[in-house]
Design a protein around this motif. Structure first.
Motif, mmCIF file in Angstrom:
data_model
loop_
_atom_site.group_PDB
_atom_site.id
_atom_site.type_symbol
_atom_site.label_atom_id
_atom_site.label_comp_id
_atom_site.label_asym_id
_atom_site.label_seq_id
_atom_site.Cartn_x
_atom_site.Cartn_y
_atom_site.Cartn_z
ATOM 1 N N LYS A 2 27.281 -20.937 -48.518
ATOM 2 C CA LYS A 2 27.642 -20.023 -47.446
ATOM 3 C C LYS A 2 28.807 -20.574 -46.649
ATOM 4 O O LYS A 2 28.857 -21.749 -46.302
ATOM 5 C CB LYS A 2 26.442 -19.808 -46.529
ATOM 6 C CG LYS A 2 26.661 -18.717 -45.495
ATOM 7 C CD LYS A 2 25.394 -18.471 -44.691
ATOM 8 C CE LYS A 2 25.622 -17.381 -43.657
ATOM 9 N NZ LYS A 2 24.395 -17.122 -42.858
ATOM 10 N N LYS A 3 29.764 -19.689 -46.340
ATOM 11 C CA LYS A 3 30.931 -20.112 -45.579
ATOM 12 C C LYS A 3 30.554 -20.345 -44.118
ATOM 13 O O LYS A 3 29.710 -19.634 -43.569
ATOM 14 C CB LYS A 3 32.039 -19.073 -45.681
ATOM 15 C CG LYS A 3 32.648 -18.957 -47.067
ATOM 16 C CD LYS A 3 33.824 -18.010 -47.064
ATOM 17 C CE LYS A 3 34.501 -17.979 -48.423
ATOM 18 N NZ LYS A 3 35.704 -17.099 -48.427
ATOM 19 N N ASP A 97 33.899 -18.069 -42.717
ATOM 20 C CA ASP A 97 33.673 -16.633 -42.699
ATOM 21 C C ASP A 97 34.228 -16.022 -41.412
ATOM 22 O O ASP A 97 34.725 -14.900 -41.414
ATOM 23 C CB ASP A 97 32.169 -16.350 -42.811
ATOM 24 C CG ASP A 97 31.857 -14.869 -42.833
ATOM 25 O OD1 ASP A 97 32.340 -14.176 -43.741
ATOM 26 O OD2 ASP A 97 31.150 -14.402 -41.921
ATOM 27 N N LYS A 98 34.167 -16.804 -40.321
ATOM 28 C CA LYS A 98 34.529 -16.260 -39.014
ATOM 29 C C LYS A 98 35.028 -17.376 -38.106
ATOM 30 O O LYS A 98 34.522 -18.499 -38.158
ATOM 31 C CB LYS A 98 33.294 -15.590 -38.388
ATOM 32 C CG LYS A 98 33.512 -14.876 -37.083
ATOM 33 C CD LYS A 98 32.210 -14.192 -36.660
ATOM 34 C CE LYS A 98 32.377 -13.359 -35.407
ATOM 35 N NZ LYS A 98 31.108 -12.666 -35.032
ATOM 36 N N ILE A 129 39.043 -13.802 -43.301
ATOM 37 C CA ILE A 129 38.394 -14.415 -42.140
ATOM 38 C C ILE A 129 38.314 -13.398 -41.001
ATOM 39 O O ILE A 129 39.284 -12.707 -40.700
ATOM 40 C CB ILE A 129 39.154 -15.664 -41.664
ATOM 41 C CG1 ILE A 129 39.242 -16.711 -42.775
ATOM 42 C CG2 ILE A 129 38.482 -16.274 -40.429
ATOM 43 C CD1 ILE A 129 40.072 -17.936 -42.408
#
Length: 218
Positions: A2-3, A97-98, A129
């Motif tokens: 998972k990012k 991811d963020k 992103i």
């Protein structure tokens, strides 16, 4: 795998920074920008990295940073990039991811504008992103062409759509007090300021350009 999510905390006015402990349970990496690393520490959160020239940090504060932060990237004050851009460069290199920025609004307008436009530039460079800039009264996100949904928020009831760099074409808003259909909005237009959701869920879409979407408390 998972990012990650990366939370960047800058040294903006403390009264505009939300309670960071509300975000402490999120599975995020915390990066302090200059004096912002002290804000993370004082919130009882362990920073993962500190970035900047630290020219606004006292000797006592610097000693605490050295003790509390496992990775410190210290730069000379005479450099081409701002401390925030150095932090964004590091954050983007982690392929998260963020990326969420706190402490990037208020105080000096040049810093706020640089942070907002920098986010927009990084969104173009790293479209996968999600970028957000958050303070106590606002959530600013940057989006590329596509279709999106927004849930009504009774606290942040005002929604503004601001074109960045170039005009936005094909902007359509449904579920809003002031709807639009396939509209072109140039930079500097006030047409899409302070809209409101009248449905539980609103939708917006556009074909070309880049938008800042700001949800605000009055």
């Amino acid at each position: 795998m998972k990012k990650p999510i990366i939370h960047i905390v800058a040294g903006g006015p403390g009264h505009l920074i939300p309670d960071l402990s509300l975000f402490a349970d999120h599975p995020a990496l915390w990066a302090g920008v200059d004096l912002g690393v002290r804000t993370i520490i004082l919130a009882g959160i362990a920073p993962h990295i500190a970035v900047g020239d630290f020219d606004s940090v006292s000797e006592e504060e610097w000693q605490q940073i050295e003790k509390k932060v496992p990775a410190i990237h210290k730069f000379r004050p005479e450099k081409d990039e701002t401390d925030m851009e150095l932090a964004l460069m590091w954050a983007a290199s982690q392929e998260p991811d963020k990326i969420v920025i706190f402490g990037g609004t208020g105080g000096r307008l040049d810093h706020f504008l640089a942070n907002a436009f920098m986010m927009a530039g990084y969104k173009q460079k790293y479209p996968a992103i999600t970028f957000e800039l958050i303070d106590k009264n606002n959530v600013l996100s940057v989006v590329l062409p596509g279709s999106y949904s927004l849930e009504r928020d009774p606290l942040k009831k005002y929604v503004s759509f601001i074109p960045v760099f170039n005009k936005v074409t094909g902007l359509t808003l449904t579920g809003f007090k002031y709807p639009l259909n396939d509209h072109t909005v140039p930079p500097g237009s006030s047409l899409c300021i302070s809209n409101e959701l009248i449905e539980k869920t609103g939708h917006f879409s556009f074909e070309k350009g880049i938008l800042m979407v700001i949800r605000s408390i009055d």
